[in-house]
Design an enzyme around this catalytic site. Structure first.
Site, PDB file in Angstrom:
ATOM      1  N   GLU A  68       7.383  80.508  36.176  1.00 28.83           N
ATOM      2  CA  GLU A  68       6.155  81.246  36.493  1.00 28.83           C
ATOM      3  C   GLU A  68       6.427  82.742  36.637  1.00 28.83           C
ATOM      4  O   GLU A  68       5.628  83.578  36.222  1.00 28.83           O
ATOM      5  CB  GLU A  68       5.525  80.705  37.781  1.00 28.83           C
ATOM      6  CG  GLU A  68       4.967  79.301  37.668  1.00 28.83           C
ATOM      7  CD  GLU A  68       6.010  78.241  37.941  1.00 28.83           C
ATOM      8  OE1 GLU A  68       7.209  78.594  38.023  1.00 28.83           O
ATOM      9  OE2 GLU A  68       5.653  77.056  38.043  1.00 28.83           O
ATOM     10  N   PRO A 271      22.457  72.797  32.453  1.00 24.36           N
ATOM     11  CA  PRO A 271      21.633  71.990  33.362  1.00 24.36           C
ATOM     12  C   PRO A 271      20.539  72.822  34.016  1.00 24.36           C
ATOM     13  O   PRO A 271      20.725  74.005  34.321  1.00 24.36           O
ATOM     14  CB  PRO A 271      22.644  71.494  34.406  1.00 24.36           C
ATOM     15  CG  PRO A 271      23.753  72.498  34.374  1.00 24.36           C
ATOM     16  CD  PRO A 271      23.824  72.987  32.954  1.00 24.36           C
ATOM     17  N   ARG A 272      19.398  72.206  34.222  1.00 28.28           N
ATOM     18  CA  ARG A 272      18.283  72.886  34.883  1.00 28.28           C
ATOM     19  C   ARG A 272      18.683  73.338  36.286  1.00 28.28           C
ATOM     20  O   ARG A 272      18.272  74.388  36.750  1.00 28.28           O
ATOM     21  CB  ARG A 272      17.078  71.936  34.944  1.00 28.28           C
ATOM     22  CG  ARG A 272      15.881  72.467  35.719  1.00 28.28           C
ATOM     23  CD  ARG A 272      15.214  73.613  35.022  1.00 28.28           C
ATOM     24  NE  ARG A 272      13.960  73.991  35.672  1.00 28.28           N
ATOM     25  CZ  ARG A 272      13.240  75.042  35.328  1.00 28.28           C
ATOM     26  NH1 ARG A 272      13.647  75.823  34.344  1.00 28.28           N
ATOM     27  NH2 ARG A 272      12.114  75.309  35.951  1.00 28.28           N
ATOM     28  N   GLU A 314      20.896  83.243  32.566  1.00 29.97           N
ATOM     29  CA  GLU A 314      21.603  83.536  31.320  1.00 29.97           C
ATOM     30  C   GLU A 314      21.154  82.651  30.162  1.00 29.97           C
ATOM     31  O   GLU A 314      21.887  82.455  29.204  1.00 29.97           O
ATOM     32  CB  GLU A 314      23.109  83.409  31.510  1.00 29.97           C
ATOM     33  CG  GLU A 314      23.715  84.487  32.383  1.00 29.97           C
ATOM     34  CD  GLU A 314      25.220  84.564  32.269  1.00 29.97           C
ATOM     35  OE1 GLU A 314      25.743  85.659  31.983  1.00 29.97           O
ATOM     36  OE2 GLU A 314      25.888  83.517  32.459  1.00 29.97           O
ATOM     37  N   ASN A 338       9.908  74.211  29.062  1.00 25.97           N
ATOM     38  CA  ASN A 338       9.289  75.161  28.145  1.00 25.97           C
ATOM     39  C   ASN A 338      10.072  75.290  26.828  1.00 25.97           C
ATOM     40  O   ASN A 338      11.237  75.690  26.839  1.00 25.97           O
ATOM     41  CB  ASN A 338       9.207  76.520  28.850  1.00 25.97           C
ATOM     42  CG  ASN A 338       8.605  77.598  27.984  1.00 25.97           C
ATOM     43  OD1 ASN A 338       7.919  77.324  27.009  1.00 25.97           O
ATOM     44  ND2 ASN A 338       8.870  78.844  28.345  1.00 25.97           N
ATOM     45  N   PRO A 339       9.440  74.971  25.672  1.00 29.68           N
ATOM     46  CA  PRO A 339      10.119  75.109  24.389  1.00 29.68           C
ATOM     47  C   PRO A 339       9.945  76.482  23.745  1.00 29.68           C
ATOM     48  O   PRO A 339      10.489  76.742  22.670  1.00 29.68           O
ATOM     49  CB  PRO A 339       9.423  74.054  23.526  1.00 29.68           C
ATOM     50  CG  PRO A 339       7.997  74.101  24.005  1.00 29.68           C
ATOM     51  CD  PRO A 339       8.094  74.365  25.503  1.00 29.68           C
ATOM     52  N   LEU A 340       9.173  77.362  24.384  1.00 27.17           N
ATOM     53  CA  LEU A 340       8.810  78.618  23.731  1.00 27.17           C
ATOM     54  C   LEU A 340       9.970  79.607  23.673  1.00 27.17           C
ATOM     55  O   LEU A 340      10.096  80.358  22.699  1.00 27.17           O
ATOM     56  CB  LEU A 340       7.611  79.250  24.437  1.00 27.17           C
ATOM     57  CG  LEU A 340       6.331  78.395  24.390  1.00 27.17           C
ATOM     58  CD1 LEU A 340       5.236  79.032  25.236  1.00 27.17           C
ATOM     59  CD2 LEU A 340       5.856  78.217  22.951  1.00 27.17           C
ATOM     60  N   GLU A 341      10.827  79.635  24.700  1.00 27.06           N
ATOM     61  CA  GLU A 341      11.961  80.545  24.672  1.00 27.06           C
ATOM     62  C   GLU A 341      12.909  80.221  23.514  1.00 27.06           C
ATOM     63  O   GLU A 341      13.300  81.123  22.767  1.00 27.06           O
ATOM     64  CB  GLU A 341      12.703  80.533  26.010  1.00 27.06           C
ATOM     65  CG  GLU A 341      11.971  81.284  27.106  1.00 27.06           C
ATOM     66  CD  GLU A 341      12.788  81.383  28.381  1.00 27.06           C
ATOM     67  OE1 GLU A 341      13.758  80.614  28.527  1.00 27.06           O
ATOM     68  OE2 GLU A 341      12.469  82.233  29.230  1.00 27.06           O
TER      69      GLU A 341
END
Length: 441
Positions: A68, A271-272, A314, A338-341
């Site tokens: 966000e 990892p998230r 990073e 999110n797949p946009l990056e």
């Protein structure tokens, strides 16, 4: 009757919070020991300001976590450019770091106060915001009610309601309506989200698209990138990013299957939650794999199997090391990431089928050929192998992803247009204040 019942429950929530306030300190202290709170800034969670309020109009903008914060950063920059002060609150240590990296001293950062009346009231008494902007789906009852009682306009931007959240609020529709009626405007990501907010009682609701599309690609330190690329050399690389529990095992499974066909294969795992890195590294070692950890500064050698990206902030580095990325929380987790990056960095996107939280983005990427779904870890291995062996097909996916992101842009302009009735008076106020101060000199 339902409206009266909603008021009764919200009043009970208020008093329960007030009763819990004196003993909540132990919980916050425990979170600090786990690294989930900054020890020297814990007072901010009780609404105690760490800095004085600046003169002039002020917008309070809240973004829960890293995603966000990144999404609203361009919006914040535009508001600041108008001469309006911004206090940005976030709820995590990592999002605070991202705010510092992306926005620096252009804004005031504070940790969001606990959703308890004493904390929220103290926060509002000090900062006295002229406008409150909330990102995505942060619906905190006490905060919303206190802002409403003070007649501070509240706008939800980049609004999103996951399948689970919508189902949960729908069971308590009378409470949702009692809260959402306090919002001056909801600016939703998609038509589906807009319809959901509308059904729960929000008015008015407009659609802007996803603000994440209008962000710049994640940054990278060029010197570090060049050094790590030099260590990798000409090896074949694929990445599993934003992974959740179980998906690192899937990535290791893919690596084990494919290294017989690609002897120089390097797998990047990000990892998230980096705090799980010790367990992930140990699991890889048990399977005979050599791991280089970014957090330890390990060098990548010809014998390295796994490059473990166990650092915060990073992602721009890790995604620039590969042209193939599996995006996690989609195979063993629920909702997706999110797949946009990856797409905006010209990366072929792979994901499991559990991507409800980013449904529209994935649908558009998949329709254009920029993303593919996999059923399980064996299908994931097949997809990675296919893309490693087929540069033309890989390039097609990369180009399609980048093109789709470009076509999806425009959310920032639509959001600013919807915010105009609330922002314009503050712009006038800021300019009048500047003129008065100037004439005083």
């Amino acid at each position: 009757m339902s409206e009266r019942w909603a008021r009764t429950l919200l009043t009970a929530y208020r008093w329960a919070g007030a009763a819990a306030y004196p003993v909540i300190g132990g919980y916050v202290a425990w979170r600090a020991t786990k690294g989930k709170e900054e020890h020297n800034r814990r007072r901010e969670r009780y609404g105690r300001a760490g800095l004085p309020r600046p003169e002039g109009p002020l917008v309070w903008l809240h973004a829960a976590s890293v995603g966000e914060t990144i999404a609203v950063a361009p919006l914040i920059e535009r508001i600041v450019d108008f001469g309006i002060n911004v206090v940005l609150t976030t709820g995590t240590v990592t999002s605070a770091q991202v705010a510092k990296e992306r926005l620096g001293d252009r804004i005031i950062h504070q940790y969001v106060p606990l959703d308890l009346k004493p904390a929220v009231s103290r926060f509002l008494d000090h900062w006295q915001p002229d406008l409150a902007i909330i990102a995505e789906s942060e619906i905190w009852p006490m905060t919303i009610l206190e802002l409403g009682a003070r007649r501070v306009p509240q706008v939800l931007v980049n609004g999103r309601l996951s399948d689970r959240s919508f189902a949960s609020w729908s069971k308590r529709g009378f409470i949702a309506e009692a809260l959402l009626e306090n919002l001056a405007h909801v600016i939703a990501q998609s038509e589906v989200d807009a319809e959901r907010f509308h059904k729960l009682g929000a008015r008015p609701v407009t659609v802007s698209g996803n603000l994440k599309v209008d962000t710049v690609p994640p940054p990278v330190d060029a010197e570090i990138l060049a050094r790590i690329k030099g260590e990798i050399g000409n090896r074949k690389v694929w990445a599993a990013v934003s992974t959740h529990d179980g998906e690192e095992d899937a990535a290791v499974h893919v690596h084990t299957l494919l290294r017989g066909r690609h002897s120089d294969l390097l797998t990047v795992i990000v990892p998230r939650h980096p705090e799980r890195a010790d367990a992930i590294a140990a699991a890889c070692a048990e399977k005979g794999l050599t791991v280089a950890r970014r957090s330890l500064g390990d060098k990548i050698s010809s014998g390295t199997d796994i490059f473990l990206g166990d650092t915060i902030g990073e992602m721009g580095l890790y995604l620039r090391l590969t042209e193939i990325a599996f995006v996690g929380r989609s195979l063993t987790g629920q909702g997706g990431q999110n797949p946009l990056e990856p797409a905006m960095l010209e990366t072929a996107v792979l994901a499991g089928r559990n991507v409800q939280n980013f449904r529209e983005s994935y649908q558009k990427l998949a329709a254009a050929g920029g993303a593919r779904f996999v059923r399980d870890k064996d299908v994931l291995a097949g997809a990675v192998n296919f893309l490693l062996n087929n540069e033309p097909e890989r390039r097609k996916m990369m180009d399609a992803g980048m093109r789709t992101v470009e076509e999806m842009r425009g959310s920032l302009a639509k959001t600013l247009q919807a915010l105009e009735p609330y922002i314009h008076p503050l712009i006038v106020q800021a300019r009048l204040g500047t003129a008065v101060n100037g004439s005083g000199r």
